[in-house]
Design an enzyme around this catalytic site. Structure first.
Site, PDB file in Angstrom:
ATOM      1  N   GLN A 193       0.838  -1.202   0.000  1.00 13.60           N
ATOM      2  CA  GLN A 193       0.000   0.000   0.000  1.00 13.60           C
ATOM      3  C   GLN A 193       0.874   1.253   0.000  1.00 13.60           C
ATOM      4  OE1 GLN A 193      -3.393  -0.284   2.721  1.00 13.60           O
ATOM      5  NE2 GLN A 193      -3.269  -2.488   2.605  1.00 13.60           N
ATOM      6  N   ASP A 194       1.207   1.793   1.170  1.00 11.70           N
ATOM      7  CA  ASP A 194       2.146   2.908   1.158  1.00 11.70           C
ATOM      8  C   ASP A 194       3.349   2.561   2.020  1.00 11.70           C
ATOM      9  OD1 ASP A 194       0.802   3.150   3.577  1.00 11.70           O
ATOM     10  OD2 ASP A 194       0.558   5.321   3.453  1.00 11.70           O
ATOM     11  N   PRO A 195       4.431   3.323   1.938  1.00  7.03           N
ATOM     12  CA  PRO A 195       5.657   2.946   2.648  1.00  7.03           C
ATOM     13  C   PRO A 195       5.488   2.982   4.166  1.00  7.03           C
ATOM     14  CG  PRO A 195       6.113   4.588   0.934  1.00  7.03           C
ATOM     15  CD  PRO A 195       4.627   4.518   1.083  1.00  7.03           C
ATOM     16  N   HIS A 206      -0.833   6.815   5.100  1.00 10.11           N
ATOM     17  CA  HIS A 206      -1.747   7.205   4.016  1.00 10.11           C
ATOM     18  C   HIS A 206      -1.758   8.711   3.747  1.00 10.11           C
ATOM     19  CE1 HIS A 206      -2.885   3.117   4.723  1.00 10.11           C
ATOM     20  NE2 HIS A 206      -3.627   3.379   5.768  1.00 10.11           N
TER      21      HIS A 206
END
Length: 216
Positions: free
Chosen positions: A58-60, A127
């Site tokens: 998804q995101d880091p 996010h």
């Protein structure tokens, strides 16, 4: 087809100037991960023509000394994230190999594209860089891999990753789906899903060299 051609095609069809301006300001005024020079490391380590597997994140990670541009991977001396620990537990249960480093650079060099759908994040704010343009970019990346590569395994863990299935041609690629390896969902079907052996069995059936998942 090379990444440079893929990127050129994407940027001729989409305008990312607003995202670029936003990121310039963020990196100047905030702490953002990964370091700017590592944003595209997944593409640097896995040439387009070498892709065998895509694992979508998804995101880091948004803590210090973690994210370095590869989904799920952290820097060599960082603390193990829970999701990665569960990935390694399933790896050991699936094919019997034990990994000790939380760094997945060797997977990337084996042809495993470790792709987050959002490539940057503000420190401590999960996010925080959603909906600035990254999703458009990475959707196009997934589409390009599907269109121009043959017999790639797409590993989609969790609902957000599985929403990307619509970009993948299932007539010529394999999709492996299960719950996410996070502690919240790993026991709901991630454990026992055997993604690593399933991937290698498929690659071998297509005449490709299997992935060396174990540390060499």
């Amino acid at each position: 087809m090379k990444w440079s051609e893929v990127f050129h095609d994407i940027t001729t069809r989409h305008d990312f100037q607003a995202m670029h301006d936003f990121l310039e300001k963020e990196y100047t005024t905030q702490t953002v991960y990964p370091d700017k020079q590592n944003i595209y490391q997944a593409f640097d380590l896995t040439p387009f023509e070498d892709i065998k597997v895509v694992i979508l994140g998804q995101d880091p990670y948004h803590g210090p000394n973690q994210a370095h541009g590869l989904a799920f991977s952290v820097q060599p001396h960082a603390k193990f994230p829970p999701s990665l620990r569960n990935m390694y537990q399933e790896l050991e249960n699936d094919i019997g190999c034990h990994r000790t480093s939380p760094h997945l650079q060797d997977w990337a060099r084996e042809g495993v594209l470790l792709l987050n759908t959002v490539l940057t994040v503000r420190q401590g704010e999960a996010h925080s860089h959603r909906n600035i343009g990254w999703e458009t970019f990475t959707d196009e990346i997934i589409q390009a891999v599907s269109n121009y590569r043959e017999h790639v395994v797409f590993i989609l863990w969790g609902r957000p990753a599985q929403q990307k299935e619509r970009f993948i041609d299932t007539s010529k690629h394999l999709i492996i789906k299960s719950p996410h390896p996070s502690p919240l969902s790993a026991f709901r079907g991630f454990f026992g899903s055997k993604p690593y052996s399933t991937t290698n069995n498929y690659l071998k059936s297509k005449g490709k060299t299997p992935v060396q998942w174990c540390e060499s």
